[in-house]
Design an enzyme around this catalytic site. Structure first.
Site, PDB file in Angstrom:
ATOM      1  N   GLU A   6      57.550  38.897  25.480  1.00 42.59           N
ATOM      2  CA  GLU A   6      56.953  39.724  26.538  1.00 42.59           C
ATOM      3  C   GLU A   6      55.677  39.095  27.092  1.00 42.59           C
ATOM      4  O   GLU A   6      54.897  38.502  26.371  1.00 42.59           O
ATOM      5  CB  GLU A   6      56.629  41.129  26.019  1.00 42.59           C
ATOM      6  CG  GLU A   6      57.833  41.942  25.574  1.00 42.59           C
ATOM      7  CD  GLU A   6      58.831  42.248  26.683  1.00 42.59           C
ATOM      8  OE1 GLU A   6      58.522  41.986  27.871  1.00 42.59           O
ATOM      9  OE2 GLU A   6      59.929  42.731  26.358  1.00 42.59           O
TER      10      GLU A   6
ATOM     11  N   ARG B  96      55.806  36.094  42.745  1.00 42.25           N
ATOM     12  CA  ARG B  96      56.287  35.786  41.390  1.00 42.25           C
ATOM     13  C   ARG B  96      57.483  34.866  41.492  1.00 42.25           C
ATOM     14  O   ARG B  96      58.425  35.151  42.246  1.00 42.25           O
ATOM     15  CB  ARG B  96      56.651  37.110  40.705  1.00 42.25           C
ATOM     16  CG  ARG B  96      57.104  36.987  39.283  1.00 42.25           C
ATOM     17  CD  ARG B  96      55.939  36.760  38.314  1.00 42.25           C
ATOM     18  NE  ARG B  96      56.380  37.091  36.964  1.00 42.25           N
ATOM     19  CZ  ARG B  96      57.110  36.275  36.205  1.00 42.25           C
ATOM     20  NH1 ARG B  96      57.418  35.060  36.646  1.00 42.25           N
ATOM     21  NH2 ARG B  96      57.491  36.674  35.006  1.00 42.25           N
TER      22      ARG B  96
ATOM     23  N   PHE C 190      51.999  38.988  29.465  1.00 42.11           N
ATOM     24  CA  PHE C 190      50.660  39.574  29.333  1.00 42.11           C
ATOM     25  C   PHE C 190      50.579  40.997  29.890  1.00 42.11           C
ATOM     26  O   PHE C 190      49.977  41.880  29.286  1.00 42.11           O
ATOM     27  CB  PHE C 190      49.667  38.672  30.075  1.00 42.11           C
ATOM     28  CG  PHE C 190      48.230  39.026  29.866  1.00 42.11           C
ATOM     29  CD1 PHE C 190      47.551  38.569  28.751  1.00 42.11           C
ATOM     30  CD2 PHE C 190      47.546  39.803  30.790  1.00 42.11           C
ATOM     31  CE1 PHE C 190      46.217  38.882  28.555  1.00 42.11           C
ATOM     32  CE2 PHE C 190      46.207  40.119  30.601  1.00 42.11           C
ATOM     33  CZ  PHE C 190      45.544  39.661  29.484  1.00 42.11           C
ATOM     34  N   ASN C 191      51.187  41.222  31.050  1.00 45.20           N
ATOM     35  CA  ASN C 191      50.968  42.505  31.722  1.00 45.20           C
ATOM     36  C   ASN C 191      51.810  43.641  31.182  1.00 45.20           C
ATOM     37  O   ASN C 191      51.431  44.801  31.285  1.00 45.20           O
ATOM     38  CB  ASN C 191      51.131  42.333  33.231  1.00 45.20           C
ATOM     39  CG  ASN C 191      49.981  41.525  33.785  1.00 45.20           C
ATOM     40  OD1 ASN C 191      48.859  42.006  33.852  1.00 45.20           O
ATOM     41  ND2 ASN C 191      50.241  40.262  34.103  1.00 45.20           N
TER      42      ASN C 191
ATOM     43  N   THR D 103      55.296  43.379  36.511  1.00 44.56           N
ATOM     44  CA  THR D 103      54.166  44.125  35.934  1.00 44.56           C
ATOM     45  C   THR D 103      52.830  43.485  36.355  1.00 44.56           C
ATOM     46  O   THR D 103      51.805  44.157  36.380  1.00 44.56           O
ATOM     47  CB  THR D 103      54.239  44.204  34.393  1.00 44.56           C
ATOM     48  OG1 THR D 103      54.334  42.891  33.860  1.00 44.56           O
ATOM     49  CG2 THR D 103      55.430  45.018  33.936  1.00 44.56           C
ATOM     50  N   PHE D 104      52.866  42.202  36.696  1.00 41.84           N
ATOM     51  CA  PHE D 104      51.662  41.529  37.217  1.00 41.84           C
ATOM     52  C   PHE D 104      51.235  42.222  38.516  1.00 41.84           C
ATOM     53  O   PHE D 104      50.062  42.519  38.733  1.00 41.84           O
ATOM     54  CB  PHE D 104      52.000  40.057  37.461  1.00 41.84           C
ATOM     55  CG  PHE D 104      50.837  39.160  37.768  1.00 41.84           C
ATOM     56  CD1 PHE D 104      50.310  38.323  36.815  1.00 41.84           C
ATOM     57  CD2 PHE D 104      50.283  39.129  39.045  1.00 41.84           C
ATOM     58  CE1 PHE D 104      49.245  37.470  37.103  1.00 41.84           C
ATOM     59  CE2 PHE D 104      49.220  38.285  39.352  1.00 41.84           C
ATOM     60  CZ  PHE D 104      48.705  37.452  38.373  1.00 41.84           C
TER      61      PHE D 104
HETATM   62  N1  LIG Z   1      47.904  32.640  37.440  1.00 42.16           N
HETATM   63  C1  LIG Z   1      49.004  33.346  37.703  1.00 42.16           C
HETATM   64  N2  LIG Z   1      49.900  33.543  36.724  1.00 42.16           N
HETATM   65  C2  LIG Z   1      51.003  34.295  37.017  1.00 42.16           C
HETATM   66  C3  LIG Z   1      51.219  34.827  38.307  1.00 42.16           C
HETATM   67  N3  LIG Z   1      52.389  35.508  38.271  1.00 42.16           N
HETATM   68  C4  LIG Z   1      52.866  35.390  37.008  1.00 42.16           C
HETATM   69  N4  LIG Z   1      52.040  34.647  36.245  1.00 42.16           N
HETATM   70  C5  LIG Z   1      52.180  34.303  34.827  1.00 42.16           C
HETATM   71  O1  LIG Z   1      53.439  34.770  34.377  1.00 42.16           O
HETATM   72  C6  LIG Z   1      53.264  35.892  33.506  1.00 42.16           C
HETATM   73  C7  LIG Z   1      54.280  36.948  33.891  1.00 42.16           C
HETATM   74  O2  LIG Z   1      54.470  37.857  32.867  1.00 42.16           O
HETATM   75  P1  LIG Z   1      54.006  39.372  32.951  1.00 42.16           P
HETATM   76  O3  LIG Z   1      52.545  39.379  32.861  1.00 42.16           O
HETATM   77  O4  LIG Z   1      54.774  40.106  31.922  1.00 42.16           O
HETATM   78  O5  LIG Z   1      54.440  39.917  34.371  1.00 42.16           O
HETATM   79  P2  LIG Z   1      55.932  40.069  34.953  1.00 42.16           P
HETATM   80  O6  LIG Z   1      56.853  39.235  34.122  1.00 42.16           O
HETATM   81  O7  LIG Z   1      55.797  39.596  36.367  1.00 42.16           O
HETATM   82  O8  LIG Z   1      56.307  41.508  34.862  1.00 42.16           O
HETATM   83  C8  LIG Z   1      51.837  36.336  33.683  1.00 42.16           C
HETATM   84  O9  LIG Z   1      51.303  36.980  32.576  1.00 42.16           O
HETATM   85  C9  LIG Z   1      51.139  35.029  34.019  1.00 42.16           C
HETATM   86  O10 LIG Z   1      50.902  34.291  32.832  1.00 42.16           O
HETATM   87  C10 LIG Z   1      50.240  34.582  39.314  1.00 42.16           C
HETATM   88  O11 LIG Z   1      50.331  35.023  40.447  1.00 42.16           O
HETATM   89  N5  LIG Z   1      49.159  33.843  38.951  1.00 42.16           N
HETATM   90 MG   LIG Z   2      57.265  39.987  31.962  1.00 42.37          MG
END
Ligand SMILES: Nc1nc2c(ncn2[C@@H]2O[C@H](COP(=O)(O)OP(=O)(O)O)[C@@H](O)[C@H]2O)c(=O)[nH]1
Ligand SMILES: [Mg+2]
Length: 410
Positions: free
Chosen positions: A48, A280, A50-51, A372-373
Site C-alpha cells: 500500500e 497519476r 503513502f496516502n 488517494t494522492f
Molecule cells: N512526487 C510525487 N509522487 C507521486 C505523485 N503521484 C503519485 N506519487 C507517488 O506514488 C505513490 C502513490 O501511492 P498512494 O499514495 O497510495 O496514492 P494512489 O496509489 O494514487 O492512491 C505516492 O505515495 C507517491 O510516492 C505525484 O504527483 N508526485
Molecule cells: Mg495506492
C-alpha cells in the site's frame, strides 16, 4: 516499624515492576522504567502507498481518540515508522519517524499518539529485545464474500495466508503470540480485543481491513485537520510557490490559525494564480487505462482548462517518467509549466508532500480518478476553504463521471 515498612514498599515496587515489565524487558531488567501506559501498534499491507496509509492512520487515530476518558485511556497509539514503500524509488536506509512528514504537536492534539522512538524511550528498550504481547493479523472473513453476509463481526480463525508481520524491520522486535483475526467492522470495534486483555503491547497488522468508524463526520475531519505537514516541508513549498507561481498565503487567502483546533471553516480561499494538476501515471497508467488519460489527452484537457480559467501557468504533480513529463511539457509549450524536482537531500515521500502542498494552493485543481494522492489534496483544499467547484475535478479517461464531493464538516 519504619524500616520494615520501607523494605515492604520496596518489595512491592519491585513486584509491581516485575509484573508490569515482565513481557517487555527481557534483558537488562534494571534499565526498565515503570510505565503505566499500554500501547497499540498497527501496520499496513506492505504494497500500500503513502496516502492510503494516511487514511489507515486516521481510522486508528480516531480509535485511540475515542479511548480517551474511558477505562482504556492508558493506551497510546504508536506511529508505525516509515520504511521503504513500493512507490519510493530512492531507497531509505532507516526507519523514518512521522515528524519527517507531519507536525507531531498537531497530531497529538487529536489523539494520544507517540513515535516509535518515544515508545522505546518510555519503556527504555534501547538495548533490549521487545516482545509484542499480542499480535492480531486482520483478515477478511472467507465465507463473507461467498454468502454475502456482511454483519459486523470478529473471530480468531486459521490464517488464510501465512502471516508475515515484519515489525517495521526492527531486528529487536518480535512476538511469540501471533493470531489471525477475521474481521469485518469499524476500527473502534477493536476495543473488544483491548477490553479483556491485560497485554501491555498489542499490534494489529493488516490494519487496512478495519473500516472508518464514520467516514466524513466531524471527528473524521478533526483527525484530518490534525494531520498538518511538517514546517520544513511547508517551507519548501512556500519558497517554490513564491519563486515560480506568484503565490503566498496572504495574497491567496489561505492563512490558517496556528492551531487546527481554532479553524472555523471559512470558504474564502482564492489560491495562487495557477492551475494545478495531479497526473497519476505508473501503475495507474497500466492498470486503469479506462480512467486515466494518456499524455496527449491529458495535455489537451489541461489546455482547455487553462483557456477556460484564463491562466497561463500550470503546476504539474506527477509520478510520470522524465520522458512522459517532457512530452507533456512539449505539448504545453505555449504555457509556463512547472514541476517540483526537489533536491538531493529530500526523500521521495517529502517531494510527494511538497507536490501535494503546491497543488492544494492553486486557484483551481484537477486530479486523477480514485487516486488517494488526489483525495488528500482535495481534503487539504476543503480545510483551507476553497469553493468546491475548484477542487473536485478530474482528468478524464474514456470514463468521466464526476468525482464524489466530500465536504468538510466541523
Ligand atoms: N512526487 C510525487 N509522487 C507521486 C505523485 N503521484 C503519485 N506519487 C507517488 O506514488 C505513490 C502513490 O501511492 P498512494 O499514495 O497510495 O496514492 P494512489 O496509489 O494514487 O492512491 C505516492 O505515495 C507517491 O510516492 C505525484 O504527483 N508526485
Ligand atoms: Mg495506492
Amino acid at each position: 516499624m519504619p524500616n520494615r515498612l520501607i523494605a515492604n514498599s520496596l518489595l512491592f515496587i519491585i513486584f509491581l515492576k516485575t509484573i508490569l515489565m515482565n513481557e517487555v524487558c527481557e534483558i537488562n531488567q534494571n534499565s526498565c522504567k515503570i510505565t503505566k501506559y499500554r500501547y497499540i501498534f498497527y501496520d499496513v499491507n506492505p504494497p500500500e502507498g503513502f496516502n492510503l496509509r494516511r487514511d489507515v492512520y486516521m481510522r486508528f487515530a480516531i480509535f485511540a481518540h475515542k479511548l480517551k476518558n474511558t477505562e482504556l485511556s492508558n493506551f497510546k497509539l504508536v506511529l508505525p515508522p516509515w520504511t521503504n514503500l513500493y512507490h519510493w524509488k530512492k531507497k531509505v536506509s532507516t526507519q523514518i519517524p512521522w515528524s519527517h512528514f507531519f507536525d507531531l504537536k498537531s497530531l497529538k492534539r487529536f489523539s494520544p499518539v507517540i513515535e516509535m522512538y518515544e515508545f522505546f524511550d518510555e519503556v527504555n528498550y534501547k538495548f533490549t529485545k521487545t516482545k509484542i504481547d499480542e499480535v492480531y493479523v486482520l483478515q477478511h472473513f472467507r465465507e463473507m464474500f461467498q454468502t454475502g453476509n456482511f454483519e459486523d463481526k470478529m473471530l480468531i480463525e486459521d490464517c488464510i495466508r501465512k502471516p508475515k508481520t515484519n515489525f517495521y524491520y526492527y531486528n529487536n522486535i518480535t512476538s511469540d503470540n501471533i493470531k489471525c483475526l477475521s474481521f469485518h467492522g469499524y476500527a473502534s470495534d477493536l476495543k473488544k480485543i483491548l477490553k479483556p486483555s491485560n497485554a501491555q503491547t498489542i499490534l494489529f497488522d493488516h490494519a487496512e481491513v478495519a473500516l472508518h468508524d464514520r467516514f466524513g463526520d466531524n471527528i473524521y475531519w478533526k483527525a484530518r485537520r490534525s494531520m498538518r505537514f511538517s514546517n520544513e516541508l511547508k517551507r519548501f513549498a512556500a519558497v517554490f510557490r513564491s519563486k515560480y507561481l506568484n503565490s503566498s498565503d496572504l495574497a491567496d487567502g489561505t492563512i490558517l490559525p496556528d492551531d487546527w483546533e481554532a479553524e472555523t471553516g471559512k470558504r474564502t480561499a482564492k489560491g495562487g494564480p495557477y492551475l494545478s494538476v495531479h497526473l497519476r501515471r505508473r501503475d495507474f497508467a497500466i492498470g486503469r487505462t479506462k480512467d486515466v488519460p494518456n499524455i496527449e489527452e491529458a495535455a489537451s484537457q489541461i489546455i482547455e482548462l487553462l483557456r477556460k480559467l484564463n491562466l497561463n501557468v500550470v503546476f504539474i504533480a506527477t509520478d510520470a517518467t522524465i520522458k512522459e513529463y517532457e512530452q507533456l511539457e512539449r505539448l504545453l509549450s505555449d504555457y509556463k509549466v512547472h514541476r517540483f524536482f526537489g533536491v538531493e537531500s529530500l526523500t521521495d515521500g517529502a517531494v510527494a508532500i511538497i507536490d501535494q502542498i503546491i497543488c492544494s494552493h492553486a486557484q483551481y485543481f484537477v486530479g486523477t480518478h480514485e487516486s488517494t494522492f488526489t483525495f488528500r489534496i482535495q481534503e487539504e483544499r476543503e480545510i483551507m476553504g476553497f469553493p468546491e467547484h475548484t477542487t473536485f475535478n478530474r482528468l478524464c479517461g474514456d470514463t468521466c463521471e464526476k468525482p464524489s464531493i466530500w465536504r468538510i464538516v466541523y
